[in-house]
Design an enzyme around this catalytic site. Structure first.
Site, PDB file in Angstrom:
ATOM      1  N   CYS A  19       0.845  -1.188   0.000  1.00 26.24           N
ATOM      2  CA  CYS A  19       0.000   0.000   0.000  1.00 26.24           C
ATOM      3  C   CYS A  19       0.882   1.240   0.000  1.00 26.24           C
ATOM      4  O   CYS A  19       2.115   1.151   0.055  1.00 26.24           O
ATOM      5  CB  CYS A  19      -0.948   0.008   1.202  1.00 26.24           C
ATOM      6  SG  CYS A  19      -0.109   0.190   2.787  1.00 26.24           S
ATOM      7  N   CYS A  22       3.477   1.644   2.672  1.00 31.49           N
ATOM      8  CA  CYS A  22       4.719   0.891   2.452  1.00 31.49           C
ATOM      9  C   CYS A  22       5.696   1.704   1.604  1.00 31.49           C
ATOM     10  O   CYS A  22       6.877   1.834   1.947  1.00 31.49           O
ATOM     11  CB  CYS A  22       4.420  -0.433   1.760  1.00 31.49           C
ATOM     12  SG  CYS A  22       3.354  -1.551   2.677  1.00 31.49           S
ATOM     13  N   ASP A 418      10.019  27.615 -31.447  1.00 26.50           N
ATOM     14  CA  ASP A 418      11.149  28.063 -32.258  1.00 26.50           C
ATOM     15  C   ASP A 418      10.703  27.993 -33.720  1.00 26.50           C
ATOM     16  O   ASP A 418       9.792  27.229 -34.061  1.00 26.50           O
ATOM     17  CB  ASP A 418      12.345  27.139 -32.001  1.00 26.50           C
ATOM     18  CG  ASP A 418      13.462  27.363 -32.992  1.00 26.50           C
ATOM     19  OD1 ASP A 418      13.935  28.508 -33.085  1.00 26.50           O
ATOM     20  OD2 ASP A 418      13.845  26.398 -33.683  1.00 26.50           O
ATOM     21  N   ASP A 624      14.011  22.480 -31.264  1.00 20.47           N
ATOM     22  CA  ASP A 624      14.680  21.303 -31.800  1.00 20.47           C
ATOM     23  C   ASP A 624      16.200  21.343 -31.712  1.00 20.47           C
ATOM     24  O   ASP A 624      16.853  20.351 -32.028  1.00 20.47           O
ATOM     25  CB  ASP A 624      14.299  21.104 -33.275  1.00 20.47           C
ATOM     26  CG  ASP A 624      14.956  22.147 -34.177  1.00 20.47           C
ATOM     27  OD1 ASP A 624      14.936  23.335 -33.805  1.00 20.47           O
ATOM     28  OD2 ASP A 624      15.509  21.762 -35.214  1.00 20.47           O
ATOM     29  N   ASP A 628      17.859  26.168 -28.448  1.00 19.12           N
ATOM     30  CA  ASP A 628      16.575  26.191 -27.750  1.00 19.12           C
ATOM     31  C   ASP A 628      16.669  25.630 -26.337  1.00 19.12           C
ATOM     32  O   ASP A 628      15.695  25.728 -25.576  1.00 19.12           O
ATOM     33  CB  ASP A 628      15.528  25.378 -28.536  1.00 19.12           C
ATOM     34  CG  ASP A 628      15.313  25.917 -29.939  1.00 19.12           C
ATOM     35  OD1 ASP A 628      15.250  27.149 -30.079  1.00 19.12           O
ATOM     36  OD2 ASP A 628      15.232  25.113 -30.882  1.00 19.12           O
TER      37      ASP A 628
END
Length: 744
Positions: A19, A22, A418, A624, A628
């Site tokens: 649970c 734990c 971008d 990309d 960036d």
């Protein structure tokens, strides 16, 4: 939001957790180990991720001292799938409990309500193996929890069923063997909990389907050609540089480059790309993809842990092991849940016993309180939804690196892009070629002459000219670079120059041609395109003759307009950040319907713009390249557009840097995946809220009913088992919803 860490995580598999209490206890134990910087324990995956300069023995000892077992999971090898959960304990418990439960259910139809119940001693014989053999797991786990100074669900089950069993045994020893006993409550509760745990294990196994599917893409053997001989080798013996023979229909065993052959390769399970891709000599291929109709010879470039498939699996596993912000609130609640339930059970016992004087009823009601309380559902609601969401996203080519990005993406208000390589193709193309009046050239000849001057150049504009040339290209002689202005060379009897307006004026073109030159260039410049001119030097040494104009542009990606429209439909504001000129940036933004443009922005300034936008709500950055990375890290959610599959670590590509700075990576350059990632986040967050609602509803409604004597232990046990199963079932519906949405 910075996703980088100085140390790689150590991954442990934790056995014995039942649970949320734990998982919270294991996490606290790991955090106490000297040298541990952070520790995250996931109940659904049963994994712990630890970051810090600490040895494995110290971590294993900390988990053991907390009452659980752990073992190391090497990062280089995929974890062996756990065997399906066994149903026999639940089935055997059900068979032993049925003679106790069925007469109770049928008793309303008997003249004497308990006439159909077995003899008390037979009830004892049936209930004892269920209580102490099949239910021994609850005693063991509960004892470990108590020994470590805490309590969990196993403590509740063990205490509750032991109380019912003990009360029945005392009544049996001191009364009539046919008196009303509660052996059926103890046995049926354990049976229902065992059944619930089996169903829970089956559902949890389904949440990891995506990981198992990705791991299954790796073939067990590879056909390697060494010294001219083909031999099948175990995948572990494959080495970088080996030549691999891949027959039609086989999976590629490693990342590599095609040496010989031509075929189509299906990468759909890796990238979500629906159509097979044509591959020939010189093309890169990815391990796990399926070869189509042709025989391929491939030189292996990345194997094992360095292969793209292994990196994808690690990214998905990392996201599934992480915790969303809302889960930390649940963890704090779970830490006090069991002690509070024990207190409420004690209040119930004393309240009923002292008020009514009926200690038997008081004990049974207290047992119901202990049994109905289920911290399992609370602990599973968030990680189960995140596991399903990240797994379904991976099937579509969307890699989610951390759970925080998945949860935050639902609240986005602005998406910043971008320009170059993200909204556009990232490579210039020749968009116009206009011969000058009186030059005596047609368009094809103009391009052919320019291509001759560019035949040996690696400049992006040179590639654009060469790609546009349809006539045979004669390499120029006496080529000479003119720094900052262009290039000069001889083609046939002509001495040609290709370059900027500055070069044309230096060559002495007359004023009339200069005015024509400016007029021709104006519309292309207004559209943000780059313009070059071709001229030839006159043999008599007079002013150069203008031959024509070449205009270059970076084409917008085909799916960009539809992708931006979808983001607007979702109620998101769009923004473009670009280092290009304002004319170029505004031309692209206008064509795509982008709401705002920031042009001539340096990489460092992009991050500052993102920070300033956060005051208006959560911001995503889509990029990309390496330029960036600062903005991707600064955004609430960074989304990296991969040019293809991830390459080998350490290659230092700008794409790799962007991926490391981003929380989400799109494995193909399809802008539609941005909206799809946001929709997946919204659906996942909704499932998290629903799961937590149901988990809390069971307890908020069930515990008071049990305290006031309105729930028997059997009904309470059924409700507890149902709570975890319903939360997991609700999370599994997410995968079907995502797949259905992707088909639309």
């Amino acid at each position: 939001m910075n996703h980088s860490t100085t140390l790689p995580p150590t991954v442990l598999r934790i056995d014995g957790m039942t649970c949320a209490s734990c998982s919270a206890r294991v996490e606290r134990a790991l955090l106490k180990v000297p040298g541990v910087q952070s520790a995250t324990v996931n109940l659904a995956t049963e994994h712990a991720e630890v970051i810090g300069a600490v040895g494995m023995p110290a971590l294993l000892k900390a988990v053991h001292d907390a009452g659980y077992a752990a073992h190391d999971l090497p990062a280089a090898e995929p974890e062996a799938p756990a065997p399906p959960a066994s149903a026999w304990p639940a089935v055997l418990a059900a068979l032993l409990s049925a003679p106790l439960l069925l007469p109770m259910l049928l008793s309303p139809f008997a003249a004497d309500g308990h006439a159909w119940m077995p003899n008390g001693w037979l009830q004892l014989a049936l209930a004892t193996p269920v209580q102490f053999v099949l239910g021994a797991r609850f005693y063991r786990a509960g004892w470990r929890a108590l020994r470590s100074g805490s309590a969990n669900m196993d403590v509740l089950v063990a205490l509750g069923t032991s109380a019912a069993y003990g009360l029945s045994l005392v009544q049996l020893l001191h009364g009539d063997a046919m008196s009303h006993l509660y052996f059926e409550s103890a046995a049926v509760v354990i049976t229902l909990v065992l059944l619930g745990k089996w169903l829970e294990a089956r559902a949890k196994r389904q949440t990891t389907d995506a990981i198992r599917a990705l791991n299954a893409l790796r073939p067990a053997t590879a056909r390697v050609r060494r010294d001219g001989v083909d031999r099948d080798l175990p995948i572990g013996e494959l080495a970088v540089g080996d030549t691999v023979v891949v027959r039609p229909g086989e999976r590629l065993p490693a990342d590599g480059v095609v040496l010989e052959g031509a075929s189509h390769v299906d990468e759909s399970l890796l990238t979500g790309e629906s159509l097979p891709l044509a591959k020939q000599a010189g093309d890169a291929v990815t391990g796990g993809a399926v070869n189509g109709e042709g025989l391929l010879l491939v030189r292996a470039r990345a194997i094992g842990a360095e292969a793209a498939l292994a990196r994808i699996v690690r990214l998905v596993e990392s996201a599934q092991a992480g915790k969303a912000p809302i889960q930390r609130l649940v963890d704090r609640l779970s830490a006090v849940f069991v002690p509070v339930v024990l207190g409420l059970a004690l209040i119930t016992l004393l309240g009923w016993g002292l008020a009514a004087g009926d200690w038997t009823t008081a004990l049974i009601n207290a047992v119901s309180v202990l049994v109905i309380a289920c911290p399992c559902a609370l602990g599973l609601a968030t990680p189960a939804a995140i596991m399903v969401g990240t797994g379904a996203a991976a099937r579509l080519g969307i890699l989610i690196r951390d759970a925080q990005a998945l949860e935050l993406a639902h609240s986005l208000r602005t998406v910043a892009f971008d320009k170059t390589g993200t909204l556009t193709e990232g490579r210039p193309t020749l968009v116009a070629a206009e011969p000058a009046a009186g030059a005596g050239l047609n368009r094809e000849t103009l391009i052919a002459l320019a291509a001759s001057l560019q035949s040996g150049s690696e400049h992006p504009l040179a590639h654009a000219v060469l790609a546009a040339a349809t006539a045979p290209v004669e390499p120029a002689r006496n080529l000479r670079a003119l720094p900052g202005r262009g290039v000069e060379g001889c083609v046939g009897e002509r001495t040609l120059q290709l370059g900027s307006a500055r070069l044309m004026r230096e060559l002495g073109i007359d004023e009339a041609e200069g005015r024509i030159l400016d007029a021709q260039a104006a519309p292309f410049r207004a559209a943000g395109q780059t313009v070059s001119w071709l001229a030839q030097t006159r043999p008599d040494g007079g002013a150069a003759q203008l031959l024509g104009l070449l205009a270059f542009g970076d084409a917008v990606k085909p799916g960009a307009p539809a992708a931006l429209a979808e983001l607007h439909r979702l109620g998101l504001r769009t923004l473009m950040l670009s280092g290009d000129s304002r004319a170029a940036a505004e031309a692209v933004a206008h064509g795509l319907g982008i709401d705002d443009v920031r042009a001539e922005v340096l990489p460092g300034d992009k991050a500052a713009v993102i920070e300033s936008l956060k005051s208006q709500g959560a911001v995503a950055m889509v990029g990309d390249g390496i330029n960036d990375a600062p903005a991707l890290a600064a955004a609430d959610v960074g989304i990296a557009m991969a040019a293809g599959l991830p390459g080998r670590p350490g290659q230092g590509s700008g794409n790799d840097v962007a991926m490391q700075a981003a929380g989400i990576t799109l494995l193909r350059g399809d802008l539609a995946l941005v909206a799809r990632a946001i929709l997946i986040s919204r659906a996942t967050h909704a499932k998290i809220r629903q799961g937590l609602f149901w988990a809390l509803a069971y307890n908020v409604i069930g515990i008071p009913l049990a305290m006031f004597g309105q729930l028997s232990p059997v009904v309470a046990g059924a409700a507890m088992a149902l709570s975890s199963v319903s939360v997991l079932g609700n999370a599994l519906q997410l995968r079907r919803a995502i797949e259905k949405g992707n088909r639309r």
